[in-house]
Design a protein around this motif. Structure first.
Motif, PDB file in Angstrom:
ATOM      1  N   LEU A  34       1.136  -1.457   0.300  1.00 35.17           N
ATOM      2  CA  LEU A  34      -0.243   0.039  -0.354  1.00 35.17           C
ATOM      3  C   LEU A  34       1.047   1.342  -0.004  1.00 35.17           C
ATOM      4  O   LEU A  34       1.404   1.460   0.952  1.00 35.17           O
ATOM      5  N   VAL A  35       0.861   2.130  -1.244  1.00 33.83           N
ATOM      6  CA  VAL A  35       1.588   2.618  -1.420  1.00 33.83           C
ATOM      7  C   VAL A  35       1.115   4.432  -0.474  1.00 33.83           C
ATOM      8  O   VAL A  35       1.843   5.355  -0.657  1.00 33.83           O
ATOM      9  N   ALA A  36      -0.261   4.318  -1.321  1.00 29.22           N
ATOM     10  CA  ALA A  36      -1.149   6.273  -1.293  1.00 29.22           C
ATOM     11  C   ALA A  36      -2.625   5.366  -0.558  1.00 29.22           C
ATOM     12  O   ALA A  36      -3.006   3.977  -1.440  1.00 29.22           O
ATOM     13  N   MET A  37      -3.406   6.274   0.013  1.00 32.02           N
ATOM     14  CA  MET A  37      -4.779   5.491   0.074  1.00 32.02           C
ATOM     15  C   MET A  37      -5.749   6.727   0.717  1.00 32.02           C
ATOM     16  O   MET A  37      -5.134   6.993   2.185  1.00 32.02           O
ATOM     17  N   LYS A  38      -6.165   6.995   0.911  1.00 33.77           N
ATOM     18  CA  LYS A  38      -7.385   7.974   0.694  1.00 33.77           C
ATOM     19  C   LYS A  38      -9.148   8.038   0.560  1.00 33.77           C
ATOM     20  O   LYS A  38      -9.012   8.042  -0.273  1.00 33.77           O
ATOM     21  N   THR A  39      -9.890   8.743   1.992  1.00 32.48           N
ATOM     22  CA  THR A  39     -11.310   9.035   1.416  1.00 32.48           C
ATOM     23  C   THR A  39     -11.413  10.583   0.021  1.00 32.48           C
ATOM     24  O   THR A  39     -10.554  11.597   0.717  1.00 32.48           O
ATOM     25  N   VAL A  40     -12.490  10.280  -0.614  1.00 35.42           N
ATOM     26  CA  VAL A  40     -11.765  11.808  -1.460  1.00 35.42           C
ATOM     27  C   VAL A  40     -13.606  11.565  -2.055  1.00 35.42           C
ATOM     28  O   VAL A  40     -14.283  10.515  -2.267  1.00 35.42           O
ATOM     29  N   VAL A  41     -14.479  12.625  -1.535  1.00 36.24           N
ATOM     30  CA  VAL A  41     -15.656  12.956  -2.151  1.00 36.24           C
ATOM     31  C   VAL A  41     -15.050  13.716  -3.769  1.00 36.24           C
ATOM     32  O   VAL A  41     -15.273  14.949  -3.392  1.00 36.24           O
ATOM     33  N   PRO A  42     -15.146  13.488  -4.944  1.00 30.96           N
ATOM     34  CA  PRO A  42     -14.893  13.060  -6.218  1.00 30.96           C
ATOM     35  C   PRO A  42     -16.018  14.200  -6.187  1.00 30.96           C
ATOM     36  O   PRO A  42     -17.023  14.804  -6.127  1.00 30.96           O
ATOM     37  N   SER A  43     -15.066  15.157  -6.779  1.00 31.65           N
ATOM     38  CA  SER A  43     -16.060  16.690  -7.559  1.00 31.65           C
ATOM     39  C   SER A  43     -16.468  15.994  -9.274  1.00 31.65           C
ATOM     40  O   SER A  43     -15.745  15.276  -9.161  1.00 31.65           O
ATOM     41  N   GLN A  44     -17.331  17.012  -9.202  1.00 30.13           N
ATOM     42  CA  GLN A  44     -17.843  16.753 -11.040  1.00 30.13           C
ATOM     43  C   GLN A  44     -16.961  16.719 -12.316  1.00 30.13           C
ATOM     44  O   GLN A  44     -16.088  16.068 -12.578  1.00 30.13           O
ATOM     45  N   HIS A  50     -11.697  11.398 -14.803  1.00 28.41           N
ATOM     46  CA  HIS A  50     -10.707  10.323 -14.742  1.00 28.41           C
ATOM     47  C   HIS A  50     -11.610   9.503 -15.823  1.00 28.41           C
ATOM     48  O   HIS A  50     -11.138   8.416 -16.155  1.00 28.41           O
ATOM     49  N   TYR A  51     -13.054   9.322 -16.166  1.00 23.03           N
ATOM     50  CA  TYR A  51     -13.009   8.814 -17.700  1.00 23.03           C
ATOM     51  C   TYR A  51     -13.410   9.276 -18.409  1.00 23.03           C
ATOM     52  O   TYR A  51     -14.143   9.281 -19.676  1.00 23.03           O
ATOM     53  N   ILE A  52     -12.529  10.503 -18.592  1.00 23.97           N
ATOM     54  CA  ILE A  52     -12.611  11.280 -19.769  1.00 23.97           C
ATOM     55  C   ILE A  52     -12.384   9.893 -21.260  1.00 23.97           C
ATOM     56  O   ILE A  52     -13.295  10.686 -22.209  1.00 23.97           O
ATOM     57  N   ALA A 119      -9.756  -0.266 -11.326  1.00 23.14           N
ATOM     58  CA  ALA A 119      -8.016  -0.703 -11.390  1.00 23.14           C
ATOM     59  C   ALA A 119      -7.859  -0.042 -12.615  1.00 23.14           C
ATOM     60  O   ALA A 119      -8.212  -0.393 -13.520  1.00 23.14           O
ATOM     61  N   SER A 120      -6.535   0.485 -12.513  1.00 19.28           N
ATOM     62  CA  SER A 120      -6.077   0.894 -13.999  1.00 19.28           C
ATOM     63  C   SER A 120      -5.805   0.271 -14.493  1.00 19.28           C
ATOM     64  O   SER A 120      -5.240  -1.637 -14.247  1.00 19.28           O
ATOM     65  N   ASP A 121      -6.046  -0.080 -16.232  1.00 18.30           N
ATOM     66  CA  ASP A 121      -5.667  -1.246 -17.383  1.00 18.30           C
ATOM     67  C   ASP A 121      -4.835  -1.102 -17.988  1.00 18.30           C
ATOM     68  O   ASP A 121      -4.432  -1.833 -19.121  1.00 18.30           O
ATOM     69  N   SER A 122      -3.641  -0.371 -17.838  1.00 23.10           N
ATOM     70  CA  SER A 122      -2.313  -0.149 -18.108  1.00 23.10           C
ATOM     71  C   SER A 122      -1.896   0.572 -17.594  1.00 23.10           C
ATOM     72  O   SER A 122      -1.933   1.562 -16.637  1.00 23.10           O
ATOM     73  N   HIS A 123      -0.094   1.018 -18.063  1.00 25.77           N
ATOM     74  CA  HIS A 123       1.316   1.448 -17.221  1.00 25.77           C
ATOM     75  C   HIS A 123       0.083   2.953 -18.140  1.00 25.77           C
ATOM     76  O   HIS A 123       0.305   3.720 -17.005  1.00 25.77           O
ATOM     77  N   GLU A 124       0.067   3.215 -18.773  1.00 27.14           N
ATOM     78  CA  GLU A 124      -0.499   4.785 -18.941  1.00 27.14           C
ATOM     79  C   GLU A 124      -1.687   5.157 -18.989  1.00 27.14           C
ATOM     80  O   GLU A 124      -1.188   6.447 -18.058  1.00 27.14           O
ATOM     81  N   SER A 125      -3.149   4.113 -18.470  1.00 25.56           N
ATOM     82  CA  SER A 125      -3.587   5.368 -17.503  1.00 25.56           C
ATOM     83  C   SER A 125      -3.257   4.752 -15.477  1.00 25.56           C
ATOM     84  O   SER A 125      -4.041   5.900 -15.414  1.00 25.56           O
ATOM     85  N   ALA A 126      -2.303   4.258 -15.637  1.00 24.62           N
ATOM     86  CA  ALA A 126      -2.613   3.928 -13.948  1.00 24.62           C
ATOM     87  C   ALA A 126      -1.296   5.336 -13.875  1.00 24.62           C
ATOM     88  O   ALA A 126      -1.343   5.969 -12.843  1.00 24.62           O
ATOM     89  N   THR A 127      -0.269   5.935 -14.554  1.00 27.87           N
ATOM     90  CA  THR A 127       0.520   6.768 -14.522  1.00 27.87           C
ATOM     91  C   THR A 127      -0.514   8.350 -14.546  1.00 27.87           C
ATOM     92  O   THR A 127      -0.734   8.951 -13.332  1.00 27.87           O
ATOM     93  N   LYS A 128      -1.943   8.195 -15.529  1.00 26.85           N
ATOM     94  CA  LYS A 128      -2.485   9.773 -14.862  1.00 26.85           C
ATOM     95  C   LYS A 128      -2.724   9.666 -14.215  1.00 26.85           C
ATOM     96  O   LYS A 128      -3.136  10.593 -13.538  1.00 26.85           O
ATOM     97  N   GLU A 129      -3.877   8.093 -13.905  1.00 33.05           N
ATOM     98  CA  GLU A 129      -4.753   8.231 -12.877  1.00 33.05           C
ATOM     99  C   GLU A 129      -4.358   8.048 -11.278  1.00 33.05           C
ATOM    100  O   GLU A 129      -4.210   9.656 -10.749  1.00 33.05           O
ATOM    101  N   ILE A 130      -3.253   7.996 -11.426  1.00 29.04           N
ATOM    102  CA  ILE A 130      -1.984   8.374  -9.800  1.00 29.04           C
ATOM    103  C   ILE A 130      -1.480   9.941  -9.493  1.00 29.04           C
ATOM    104  O   ILE A 130      -2.129  10.289  -8.856  1.00 29.04           O
ATOM    105  N   GLY A 131      -1.368  10.493 -10.856  1.00 32.72           N
ATOM    106  CA  GLY A 131      -1.153  11.523 -11.355  1.00 32.72           C
ATOM    107  C   GLY A 131      -2.170  12.201 -10.431  1.00 32.72           C
ATOM    108  O   GLY A 131      -2.468  13.758 -10.098  1.00 32.72           O
ATOM    109  N   LEU A 132      -3.592  12.150 -11.197  1.00 31.28           N
ATOM    110  CA  LEU A 132      -4.829  12.626 -11.023  1.00 31.28           C
ATOM    111  C   LEU A 132      -5.505  12.572  -9.647  1.00 31.28           C
ATOM    112  O   LEU A 132      -5.835  13.830  -9.261  1.00 31.28           O
ATOM    113  N   TRP A 133      -5.158  11.918  -9.004  1.00 31.92           N
ATOM    114  CA  TRP A 133      -6.177  11.978  -7.692  1.00 31.92           C
ATOM    115  C   TRP A 133      -5.036  11.726  -6.274  1.00 31.92           C
ATOM    116  O   TRP A 133      -4.959  11.773  -5.649  1.00 31.92           O
TER     117      TRP A 133
END
Ligand code: DAT
Ligand code: MG
Length: 152
Positions: A34-44, A50-52, A119-133
């Motif tokens: 486990l590298v990171a974990m938090k609760t978030v109430v996501p904004s619009q 995230h799902y762009i 869960a991220s589906d590729s290295h590319e999306s993992a990098t993008k999603e980790i940076g986003l959240w």
């Protein structure tokens, strides 16, 4: 390699159903770190970004609405050997009808629109999603679980 990381997120239905602990346990017992974990109430804005890649799909509006229903998501980063592909296997198929029993979706849900977890589906999306959240400084990458060298 053992430095591979995936973005994993328990969606509002998973949090609401109080199966957060069960889900985290599955990644832990497999040996992932486990590298990171938090609760978030996501904004619009965050949910949309995230799902762009799905913006043109007919279910995009409903998907964003579901993610932003006011219930917190549990945003996580997990690390370890093949964690992206193995994380997808732990999660199970997108459509719960195809998700094998034993997978998270195969054990807990029946509707594609309420499928508990991301869960991220590729290295590319993992990098993008980790940076986003997460901010880089929120990632605890320097420690190692005690059995790490035995497992990885
Ligand atoms: P996954 O979450 O397995 O990576 P995806 O990226 O294709 O799947 O889609 C993201 C989410 O969108 C998915 O978890 C649930 C929702 N979704 C996908 N296909 C759908 C559909 N046909 N109807 C309703 N929701 C759908
Ligand atoms: Mg996806």
């Amino acid at each position: 390699t053992s430095t591979e990381r995936s973005y994993v997120m328990i969606k509002p239905d998973g949090t609401s159903r109080q199966i957060v602990g069960d889900i985290i346990s599955r990644f832990e017992r497999r040996g992932y770190m486990l590298v990171a974990m938090k609760t978030v109430v996501p904004s619009q804005e965050l949910a949309k970004e995230h799902y762009i890649d799905l913006a043109k799909k007919p279910f995009y509006g409903g998907l964003v609405k579901y993610i932003t229903n006011g219930t917190p998501v549990v945003a996580m980063v997990w690390q370890g050997k093949d964690v992206i592909r193995q994380g997808r296997r732990l999660v199970g198929a997108t459509n719960p009808l195809e998700a094998n029993p034993g997978s998270i979706r195969g054990d807990f849900c029946v509707s594609v629109g309420r499928n508990i977890i991301h869960a991220s589906d590729s290295h590319e999306s993992a990098t993008k999603e980790i940076g986003l959240w997460f901010h880089e400084k929120e990632l605890a990458t320097e420690y190692r679980p005690i059995a790490w060298d035995m497992i990885m």
